[in-house]
Motif scaffolding. Structure first.
Motif, mmCIF file in Angstrom:
data_model
loop_
_atom_site.group_PDB
_atom_site.id
_atom_site.type_symbol
_atom_site.label_atom_id
_atom_site.label_comp_id
_atom_site.label_asym_id
_atom_site.label_seq_id
_atom_site.Cartn_x
_atom_site.Cartn_y
_atom_site.Cartn_z
ATOM 1 N N TYR A 1 0.880 -1.182 0.000
ATOM 2 C CA TYR A 1 0.000 0.000 0.000
ATOM 3 C C TYR A 1 0.907 1.219 0.000
ATOM 4 C CZ TYR A 1 1.158 -0.143 4.977
ATOM 5 O OH TYR A 1 1.846 -0.189 6.170
ATOM 6 N N ASP B 1 2.160 -4.769 7.495
ATOM 7 C CA ASP B 1 1.491 -3.463 7.597
ATOM 8 C C ASP B 1 1.849 -2.905 8.978
ATOM 9 O OD1 ASP B 1 -0.249 -1.334 7.776
ATOM 10 O OD2 ASP B 1 -2.081 -2.532 7.701
ATOM 11 N N THR C 1 3.185 0.269 11.624
ATOM 12 C CA THR C 1 3.285 1.707 11.901
ATOM 13 C C THR C 1 4.152 1.938 13.130
ATOM 14 O OG1 THR C 1 1.007 1.949 11.132
ATOM 15 C CG2 THR C 1 1.993 3.855 12.232
ATOM 16 N N GLU D 1 1.461 0.016 15.213
ATOM 17 C CA GLU D 1 0.768 -1.087 14.539
ATOM 18 C C GLU D 1 1.685 -2.292 14.409
ATOM 19 O OE1 GLU D 1 -0.345 -0.242 10.449
ATOM 20 O OE2 GLU D 1 -1.809 -1.879 10.482
HETATM 21 MN MN MN Z 1 -0.941 0.419 8.506
#
Ligand code: MN
Ligand code: GLY
Ligand code: MN
Length: 452
Positions: free
Chosen positions: A223, A266, A268, A430
């Motif tokens: 992403y 994914d 953070t 995250e």
């Molecule tokens: Mn994320």
């Protein structure tokens, strides 16, 4: 010369040991799907590149996630898997003869013994391998125009798709190993990004450091990375990357992942530029996030965990003088939602927001979100070997704070503290976790720990 697409981050040897069991699991899942659909063959199309309007080039190709769940061919358009229970799966492999582009390399790797591979040079040549009894086939994939379906009328039938989507929620050992490696790949990039931030680099340069380190170009990232310095960290999916460095860097929120054969991480992290209040706030918020990670295990209701997060954030707001009043009032009057407006997390897989997060079972029955929690993406009770994110956040979002004006909750907000925090943007932490019977494997923390 053929372009080799392998990467130093991919350990195919580790993946190969798990592949046979992965294929067996896929066979079982597709047997059930075909039975439910009353069909004999699943035709899984990899996809067709999408042209840019009025132009003669294409958006970067994103293969059908159902295709790439079978095998690590993420850049192979106009190809098909033909699955018939009890038979070796046919892979129709489109290797175009093209002098504008570099053609796909010859099929090779640990996955090849599991397929009857038929190479084609023109998309239309696939038709000869599709069972003639088209009424016994179901087509799984995206159709921009009807031609790739080659006369198959049943396209993505719900009876079958519900079974496939529900099944994808629980990962095989092969998929989990892909995701371990994807976390490792991203963690290396996060370390480089932090270094670039501390060197005073711009959002753009931090992003470039990340990409160069993980070995992904923009189209290969799972992403678009979110790289917010200072107040930009408050924009949940901040999409710009300032070319100029911030004159006075205070904070960085970076949400960036990587992929291994399309299986994503994914992740953070939020950093303060200097020691002090915001660094302490991040540390305290990290304790909150780790407290949530400690709550997960098979059997836990994720929607309950999301509601628990609001309670923990209410306490956090009070502890840090950002708000006053009872925890109940802070949740009920929408104060926690103004600071934490997204869901606690989501399933992760070949899609970053993986399918099946709301499914009660494989029939298509849905588990609704709790009322007033429209952004939650996962309501399913947790099962062993699900992989998902735990990503609480706390942001100063003026749009949401302004909406509180005149409401009871607004009086509970300590606006002078909010004003003080505004330049730092926000905090999100995250991690990607694999659910176990008694807790979880934290793919993200394990990856960072290996880099110490
Ligand atoms: Mn994320
Ligand atoms: N990177 C988007 C998300 O965390 O869901
Ligand atoms: Mn996420």
């Amino acid at each position: 010369m053929r372009c080799m697409t392998t990467s130093i981050f991919i350990d195919d040897t580790a993946l190969a040991t798990h592949y046979a069991a992965h294929i067996t699991a896929l066979h079982k899942r597709h047997d059930l799907a075909l039975e439910a659909a009353g069909a004999g063959h699943a035709i899984i199309f990899s996809g067709a590149p999408i042209p840019v309007f009025l132009d003669d080039y294409y958006y970067s190709f994103k293969a059908n996630p159902h295709f790439v769940s079978w095998l690590p061919l993420i850049k192979l358009p106009y190809s098909y898997l033909i699955y018939t229970p009890g038979e070796k799966t046919v892979l129709v492999y489109y290797q175009e003869q093209d002098y504008w582009h570099s053609p796909p390399e010859d099929p090779q790797g640990y996955w090849t013994p599991y397929f009857d591979i038929r190479v084609i040079r023109e998309p239309g040549q696939a038709a000869q391998f599709i069972p003639e009894a088209r009424e016994k086939c179901i087509f799984i994939g995206e159709l921009q125009d009807p031609s790739p379906a080659m006369g198959i009328e049943r396209v993505n039938p719900n009876t079958a798709m519900n079974i496939l989507h529900y099944g994808r929620g629980v990962k095989s050992d092969y998929e989990i190993e892909c995701m371990r490696q994807a976390s490792m790949r991203a963690a290396v990039g996060h370390v480089a990004a932090e270094k670039a931030f501390r060197a005073g680099k711009s959002e753009f340069d931090i992003h470039m450091s990340y990409c160069a380190t993980v070995g992904h170009d923009e189209t290969e990232l799972p992403y678009g990375s979110i790289v917010g310095v200072n107040q930009n960290g408050a924009v949940l999916h901040y999409q710009h990357r300032a070319i100029q460095p911030a004159p006075k860097p205070l904070s960085l929120l970076i949400d960036a992942g990587a992929q291994i054969h399309r299986y994503a991480s994914d992740i953070t992290r939020t950093y303060a530029f200097a020691e002090g209040e915001f660094a302490d706030l991040i540390s305290a918020f990290e304790a909150l996030q780790l407290g949530l990670v400690a709550e997960v295990s098979a059997g836990v209701d994720y929607a309950d965990l999301h509601l628990l997060t609001h309670r923990k954030i209410a306490k956090f707001l009070k502890d840090h003088d950002i708000a006053t009043g009872s925890e109940d009032a802070l949740v009920d009057e929408g104060v926690t939602a103004a600071f934490f407006p997204h869901g606690l997390g989501h399933l992760l897989g070949v899609q970053v927001h993986d399918v099946g997060g709301f499914m009660a079972d494989s029939t298509g029955k849905i588990i609704e979100r709790p009322s007033d929690h429209a952004t939650l993406r996962l309501t399913r009770p947790l099962q062993t070997n699900m992989v998902l994110t735990i990503e609480p956040g706390l942001y100063i979002i003026d749009l949401l704070l302004q909406k509180m004006t005149g409401l009871a909750g607004d009086k509970l907000i300590n606006h002078s503290v909010v004003d003080h925090l505004r330049p730092y943007g926000g905090i999100r932490i995250e991690d990607n976790v694999r659910i176990t019977d008694s807790g979880c494997e934290n793919l993200t923390r394990d990856a960072f720990a290996k880099l110490l």
